[in-house]
Write an enzyme that holds these catalytic residues in place. Structure first.
Site, PDB file in Angstrom:
ATOM      1  N   GLU A  40       0.833  -1.215   0.000  1.00 55.21           N
ATOM      2  CA  GLU A  40       0.000   0.000   0.000  1.00 55.21           C
ATOM      3  C   GLU A  40       0.873   1.274   0.000  1.00 55.21           C
ATOM      4  OE1 GLU A  40      -1.869   0.776   3.808  1.00 55.21           O
ATOM      5  OE2 GLU A  40      -3.541   1.848   2.875  1.00 55.21           O
ATOM      6  N   LYS A 111      -9.550   2.197  -2.189  1.00 58.69           N
ATOM      7  CA  LYS A 111      -9.704   1.599  -0.849  1.00 58.69           C
ATOM      8  C   LYS A 111     -11.061   1.970  -0.235  1.00 58.69           C
ATOM      9  CE  LYS A 111      -7.116   1.422   3.561  1.00 58.69           C
ATOM     10  NZ  LYS A 111      -5.932   1.974   4.244  1.00 58.69           N
ATOM     11  N   CYS A 146      -5.029  -2.986   3.134  1.00 56.61           N
ATOM     12  CA  CYS A 146      -4.677  -2.749   4.541  1.00 56.61           C
ATOM     13  C   CYS A 146      -5.867  -2.840   5.511  1.00 56.61           C
ATOM     14  CB  CYS A 146      -3.937  -1.407   4.647  1.00 56.61           C
ATOM     15  SG  CYS A 146      -2.849  -1.343   6.098  1.00 56.61           S
TER      16      CYS A 146
HETATM   17  N1  LIG Z   1      -2.956   1.930   6.395  1.00 57.08           N
HETATM   18  C1  LIG Z   1      -3.844   1.255   7.093  1.00 57.08           C
HETATM   19  O1  LIG Z   1      -4.918   0.936   6.613  1.00 57.08           O
HETATM   20  C2  LIG Z   1      -3.436   0.881   8.489  1.00 57.08           C
HETATM   21  C3  LIG Z   1      -4.358  -0.107   9.132  1.00 57.08           C
HETATM   22  C4  LIG Z   1      -3.954  -0.412  10.539  1.00 57.08           C
HETATM   23  O2  LIG Z   1      -2.972   0.095  11.038  1.00 57.08           O
HETATM   24  C5  LIG Z   1      -4.771  -1.360  11.305  1.00 57.08           C
HETATM   25  O3  LIG Z   1      -5.823  -1.798  10.829  1.00 57.08           O
HETATM   26  O4  LIG Z   1      -4.373  -1.670  12.440  1.00 57.08           O
END
Ligand SMILES: NC(=O)CCC(=O)C(=O)O
Length: 266
Positions: A40, A111, A146
């Protein structure tokens, strides 16, 4: 089928342009793989919120151009991870690109679940609202980014749309590494699907990254897992095991949809 997950180090001492060039060189080393997967927001860093405005690109910007060329040069399907997209109306999105081995864009996924609660990505970016799958010759992949990993209903939606291999591009922090491994295995077991989840290495915006990219099979077994640093995690897997697992242990057929809500007493 062979997939190579490139766990890119995203550190502030490397410019976005330099990293783009370095990543293209890493992709070139993976000629012969069927699928190469990037994490990501690797150009800028998933937590480098202050850089998002300055580094935002149109859909067909420098990252799109460099990754289309890298896919074609290496002759691989390229799940190019995400970059900060600036849409025509000015809205920013966390957008993942997928390219064919000929360098044509096969998909763009914005996303759906934005991270940060009341700050960062959650307030700076727009949310996608479309599930995306791509049919590769060997398997249909479902795209996720993510924080999406925490939302099982999204993955079930991808499976209902035909996904057999769930691919997650992440910038997951070290602080929550245990969640990362657990959730990747859970998404694989409950959906009887492969999970290919690639994170970043390094530290950006003061947030150490978890690394530990992971490949899980439809039975929930970990086929391969990376360490903490920059690394290419290369793994062979058999996509036909998805149908075989669903046939031998047909839990997905036992779903009960449309249940009545609980009665309200009193
Ligand atoms: N960039 C993100 O989506 C981080 C997600 C995260 O840190 C988490 O779900 O814990």
């Amino acid at each position: 089928m062979r997939a190579s997950l490139i766990q890119i180090a995203v550190d502030p001492d490397e410019s976005v342009k330099a990293r783009r060039g370095r990543v293209a060189s890493l992709i070139a080393t993976q000629r012969g793989a069927d699928l190469v997967v990037l994490p990501e927001l690797w150009p800028v860093g998933a937590f480098a919120y202050e850089e998002f405005e300055a580094e935002a690109e149109p859909l067909r910007g420098p990252t799109h151009e460099a990754m289309a060329k890298a896919a074609a040069d290496a002759g691989v399907w390229l799940y190019a991870g995400s970059f900060v997209e600036r849409a025509d109306d000015g809205t920013l999105y966390n957008t993942t690109l997928v390219f064919t081995p000929e360098g044509e864009r096969a998909a763009a996924y914005r996303k759906i679940h934005r991270f940060g609660f009341d700050k960062g990505e959650a307030v700076m970016m727009g949310a996608g609202d479309e599930l995306v799958t791509v049919a590769l010759p060997q398997t249909t992949i479902g795209l996720a980014t993510c924080y999406d990993l925490r939302f099982p209903e999204m993955f079930r939606g991808l499976v209902d749309a035909g996904a057999e291999t769930l691919v997650v591009a992440a910038g997951w922090p070290e602080r929550r590494r245990a969640h990362w491994t657990l959730l990747a295995q859970a998404r694989a077991v409950e959906n009887q699907a492969y999970v290919l989840a690639v994170g970043c290495a390094g530290t950006h915006a003061g947030v150490p990254q978890a690394g530990h990219s992971i490949v899980v099979d439809p039975w929930g077994e970990v086929l391969a897992q990376a360490g903490a640093g920059e690394e290419v995690l290369s793994v062979e897997f058999d996509p036909s095991r998805v149908a075989a697992t669903r046939e031998q242990f047909p839990a997905l057929k036992d779903r009960r949809l449309g249940l009545a809500p609980p009665a309200v007493l009193g």
